[in-house]
Design an enzyme around this catalytic site. Structure first.
Site, short mmCIF file in Angstrom:
data_model
loop_
_atom_site.label_atom_id
_atom_site.label_comp_id
_atom_site.label_asym_id
_atom_site.label_seq_id
_atom_site.Cartn_x
_atom_site.Cartn_y
_atom_site.Cartn_z
N CYS A 47 10.56 -65.01 -53.82
CA CYS A 47 9.65 -63.90 -53.73
C CYS A 47 8.73 -64.00 -54.96
O CYS A 47 9.45 -63.99 -56.80
CB CYS A 47 9.98 -62.88 -53.42
SG CYS A 47 9.13 -61.56 -53.31
N LEU A 48 7.99 -63.89 -55.40
CA LEU A 48 6.23 -64.10 -56.21
C LEU A 48 7.15 -62.32 -57.10
O LEU A 48 6.29 -61.88 -57.65
CB LEU A 48 5.08 -65.12 -55.69
CG LEU A 48 5.01 -65.99 -55.11
CD1 LEU A 48 3.29 -65.22 -54.68
CD2 LEU A 48 4.79 -66.32 -56.02
N HIS A 60 7.51 -56.88 -46.80
CA HIS A 60 6.79 -56.06 -48.08
C HIS A 60 6.16 -55.01 -47.18
O HIS A 60 5.99 -54.10 -47.67
CB HIS A 60 5.94 -57.17 -47.99
CG HIS A 60 6.32 -58.20 -49.31
ND1 HIS A 60 7.07 -57.72 -50.46
CD2 HIS A 60 6.76 -59.38 -49.65
CE1 HIS A 60 7.70 -58.51 -51.93
NE2 HIS A 60 7.33 -59.40 -50.92
#
Length: 188
Positions: free
Chosen positions: A96-97, A143
């Site tokens: 995940c960024l 998210h």
């Protein structure tokens, strides 16, 4: 277009549910353009609005489907349908960024479909079974619900991930975002 800072674990925006987009305004168009540029700069498979500090219910994606075809797009107000069984493949690492530099096997459904609209208000449907895209669709909708992939890990793996975040010093330094135009995720 602007590359925006990417919010990291601990940032409040990542813990909140998003708001439905009622109208595609110039601000929404700018947000999407910036998110595409940011995702490209970070070499991401996808990027949800909370990852750039926005509470709108939308995400962009740029990754391969099960056939190896690169798929790119935006989905506004996505509705997720999970397809197939929930699977945990120990060889498939999800990252995940917003948790840069870390990755863990994460249980996901084999396939996924999202429906929503595009920037023109036209209906859009994106579906994949077994590719990175299927995982990305589920990940990005998480998210939008205020959840990180770490929330899906086993208790032991979640502890390992949180220990890794602490070891990187993010919590001690109060780091809540990183700039993909200046750093790579593994050097944050």
């Amino acid at each position: 277009m602007t590359i925006r800072p990417i919010t990291m674990i601990g940032h409040r925006a990542l813990e909140q549910r998003t708001r439905k987009v009622r109208e595609v305004t110039d601000d929404i168009r700018t947000l999407v353009a910036d998110m595409i540029e940011t995702n490209d700069a970070a070499d991401g498979a996808g990027l949800a609005a909370p990852q750039v500090g926005s509470r709108w219910r939308l995400f962009v994606y740029a990754c391969e489907d099960a056939t190896g075809t690169l798929r790119r797009g935006v989905v506004i107000n996505p509705v997720l349908t999970r397809l197939g069984p929930l699977e945990l493949d120990e060889e498939t690492i999800e990252g995940c960024l917003s948790v840069p530099g870390e990755g863990y096997p994460t249980a996901r459904h084999r396939g996924a479909r999202v429906t929503g609209t595009d920037l023109e208000g036209e209906p859009v449907e994106v579906e994949d079974t077994g590719g990175v895209l299927a995982r990305a669709l589920q990940h990005e909708v998480d998210h939008l619900e205020g959840s990180l992939y770490l929330d899906r890990l086993s208790p032991a793996r979640r502890r390992e991930a949180l220990d890794a975040v602490t070891a990187r010093g993010w919590r001690a330094r109060g780091v809540l975002s990183w700039d993909p135009s200046r750093l790579t995720a593994d050097r944050v």
